[in-house]
Design a protein around this motif. Structure first.
Motif, short mmCIF file in Angstrom:
data_model
loop_
_atom_site.label_atom_id
_atom_site.label_comp_id
_atom_site.label_asym_id
_atom_site.label_seq_id
_atom_site.Cartn_x
_atom_site.Cartn_y
_atom_site.Cartn_z
N VAL A 10 34.23 8.85 -30.25
CA VAL A 10 34.42 10.27 -30.57
C VAL A 10 34.96 10.37 -31.98
O VAL A 10 36.04 9.85 -32.27
CB VAL A 10 35.39 10.96 -29.60
CG1 VAL A 10 35.42 12.47 -29.85
CG2 VAL A 10 35.05 10.66 -28.15
N VAL A 11 34.21 11.01 -32.86
CA VAL A 11 34.66 11.24 -34.23
C VAL A 11 35.21 12.65 -34.32
O VAL A 11 34.59 13.61 -33.84
CB VAL A 11 33.50 11.05 -35.23
CG1 VAL A 11 33.92 11.49 -36.63
CG2 VAL A 11 33.05 9.60 -35.24
N SER A 12 36.37 12.81 -34.93
CA SER A 12 37.00 14.13 -34.99
C SER A 12 37.68 14.32 -36.33
O SER A 12 38.27 13.39 -36.89
CB SER A 12 38.02 14.28 -33.87
OG SER A 12 38.62 15.56 -33.89
N ARG A 13 37.59 15.56 -36.83
CA ARG A 13 38.28 15.91 -38.08
C ARG A 13 38.62 17.40 -38.05
O ARG A 13 37.75 18.23 -37.88
CB ARG A 13 37.41 15.58 -39.28
CG ARG A 13 38.12 15.66 -40.63
CD ARG A 13 37.32 14.96 -41.71
NE ARG A 13 38.04 14.93 -42.96
CZ ARG A 13 37.83 15.79 -43.97
NH1 ARG A 13 36.90 16.74 -43.85
NH2 ARG A 13 38.52 15.70 -45.08
N VAL A 37 36.87 5.13 -27.95
CA VAL A 37 37.31 4.88 -29.31
C VAL A 37 37.33 6.21 -30.04
O VAL A 37 36.30 6.88 -30.14
CB VAL A 37 36.38 3.89 -30.04
CG1 VAL A 37 36.94 3.57 -31.43
CG2 VAL A 37 36.18 2.62 -29.23
N VAL A 38 38.49 6.61 -30.53
CA VAL A 38 38.63 7.87 -31.26
C VAL A 38 38.84 7.55 -32.74
O VAL A 38 39.74 6.79 -33.10
CB VAL A 38 39.82 8.69 -30.74
CG1 VAL A 38 40.04 9.93 -31.61
CG2 VAL A 38 39.59 9.09 -29.29
N VAL A 39 37.98 8.12 -33.57
CA VAL A 39 38.11 8.00 -35.02
C VAL A 39 38.45 9.38 -35.54
O VAL A 39 37.63 10.30 -35.46
CB VAL A 39 36.81 7.48 -35.66
CG1 VAL A 39 37.00 7.27 -37.16
CG2 VAL A 39 36.35 6.19 -34.99
N LYS A 56 41.41 3.61 -27.86
CA LYS A 56 41.49 2.92 -29.14
C LYS A 56 41.46 3.98 -30.23
O LYS A 56 40.54 4.79 -30.28
CB LYS A 56 40.33 1.96 -29.32
CG LYS A 56 40.32 0.77 -28.36
CD LYS A 56 39.10 -0.10 -28.60
CE LYS A 56 39.11 -1.34 -27.73
NZ LYS A 56 37.88 -2.17 -27.93
N ALA A 57 42.44 3.99 -31.10
CA ALA A 57 42.55 5.02 -32.13
C ALA A 57 42.37 4.41 -33.51
O ALA A 57 42.99 3.40 -33.85
CB ALA A 57 43.90 5.71 -32.05
N VAL A 58 41.50 5.04 -34.31
CA VAL A 58 41.22 4.58 -35.67
C VAL A 58 41.42 5.75 -36.61
O VAL A 58 40.85 6.83 -36.40
CB VAL A 58 39.77 4.06 -35.80
CG1 VAL A 58 39.50 3.56 -37.21
CG2 VAL A 58 39.49 2.97 -34.77
N GLY A 59 42.22 5.57 -37.65
CA GLY A 59 42.46 6.62 -38.60
C GLY A 59 41.37 6.71 -39.65
O GLY A 59 40.95 5.70 -40.22
#
Length: 412
Positions: A10-13, A37-39, A56-59
């Protein structure tokens, strides 16, 4: 049949609220072995941490969805990697249906159907994309999986908010190209993977609800804030797949975007000056895309351990049918039971009001409309029925994608 392990990226901004709702729906998936996995940007990561979900969190805080997806792919340890947007909520059977098709070794990519903001109408069914970036409707059965061959010239288009890939194949093809910061990013992957052989599966019953939330590129009413990336991605796409057509911005693209802006102008959402500025951005983006670097290399396998989300797997479901007077009590009851079961609340008012349907911040599904109102957009305008019969009709409509039958009532 056992399902392959899966990773959902999941990509989020700039949409932490929508991201949390998306994750709540993922936590109710009936697939028993998948990780998330969250980016996301700092606000998104903080919101995820507050939920306590083991993801899993990715900045990452740049406006480049392809680069973000590749970061998620680098952390994905599942055999299949699926993608969903942060402003989408998946039906409980979504992932298991999407992953099941990969039991056929020939399948390299898969996509499902997408419902729009009202939760009823389909926003996306199925189409193919050609090497010029043009879509072509694809006639597929709506009640079963269909498998399709493709080529580097034409392939099934996997919509970005509802797609999955064999992870090894996606990495071997170079993943997503960061030159596509937005728009045509999945189409590029689809053509590259199809050129390598294998099949694409269309899985109509693997469904998500997509809200088209506001972002840095569009308002909540879907008015674009910029067309730069559409112009740039079009240039990149044609340079790679149809170089003979990359001499000038295609008039078909100009006409399409101008027609879209005219629709907004006629509805009073934008003015002529804004329309002119947006079209100028399209042309500026085209020039920028002609200069972007085109280079892809295979991506390495993920060295990350598999970290399945706890508590997923099949569970029962129940539908609470009530009228407006009982709405508050039903919502409270649903909120207390959400998660342990898949809960759907159906609120029927008097009259013919059209139905709306969606996943709530409370962790349950809510459908509201008139007892005689239209739900299925292909159905009758006026339903001659009782509230009890209407409840049964809606259960039958939802049953293919969500557990709705239970002999055990919820505790009040």
């Amino acid at each position: 049949m056992s399902l392959a392990t899966a990773s959902v990226v999941v990509v989020s901004r700039e949409r932490p609220g929508a991201l949390v709702r998306c994750l709540m729906a993922l936590a109710q998936q009936d697939h028993p072995a998948f990780e998330v996995v969250v980016v996301a940007d700092p606000a998104g990561l903080a919101a995820v941490a507050a939920t306590g979900l083991a993801v899993k969190a990715v900045g990452f805080d740049e406006a480049n969805i392809s680069a973000a997806r590749n970061l998620g792919l680098a952390q994905a340890a599942g055999e299949v990697v699926a993608f969903i947007d942060d402003d989408a909520c998946a039906e409980p059977t979504w992932l298991s249906r999407l992953v099941a098709v990969f039991a056929d070794a020939r399948v390299m990519q898969a996509t499902g159907f997408v419902r729009g903001r009202n939760g009823i109408s389909f926003q996306w069914r199925a189409c193919e994309v050609d090497r010029f970036g043009e879509d072509h409707a694809l006639d597929v059965p709506e009640d079963r999986v269909s498998l399709h061959e493709g080529s580097g010239a034409r392939a099934v288009k996997t919509v970005g908010t509802n797609c999955a890939f064999r992870a090894a194949a996606l990495r071997a093809a170079g993943g997503f190209d960061p030159a596509f910061r937005f728009f045509l990013d999945e189409a590029d992957v689809n053509l590259r993977l199809a050129a390598r052989g294998g099949l694409t599966a269309v899985v109509p019953l693997a469904q998500v609800h997509h809200a088209f939330a506001a972002s840095a590129r569009r308002r909540a009413d879907r008015v674009p804030l910029s067309l730069v990336e559409i112009g740039a991605s079009t240039a990149v796409f044609l340079r790679r797949h149809a170089p003979e057509a990359a001499g000038a911005l295609p008039q078909a693209v100009v006409r399409r975007e101008r027609a879209r802006l005219w629709r907004h102008l006629l509805r009073g959402r934008i003015g002529p000056l804004r329309m002119r500025a947006l079209m100028a951005g399209l042309r500026a983006g085209w020039a920028e895309g002609l200069a972007r670097r085109l280079a892809l290399e295979p991506l390495p396998d993920s060295g990350a351990p598999f970290a399945p989300l706890p508590g997923t797997g099949p569970r029962g479901g129940v539908v609470l049918v009530t009228d407006r007077a009982g709405r508050a009590a039903a919502l409270d009851q649903a909120g207390r039971a959400a998660g342990a079961r898949i809960v759907t609340v159906l609120v029927l008012s008097r009259g013919f009001r059209r139905h709306r349907h969606g996943f709530t911040d409370g962790g349950f599904w809510l459908q509201e409309g008139g007892a005689h109102g239209k739900a299925d957009r292909k159905g009758p305008v006026f339903w001659r029925t009782t509230a009890a019969l209407r409840g049964e009709d809606e259960r039958k409509r939802l049953a293919p994608v969500r557990p709705v039958w239970s002999d055990t009532p919820l505790d009040r």
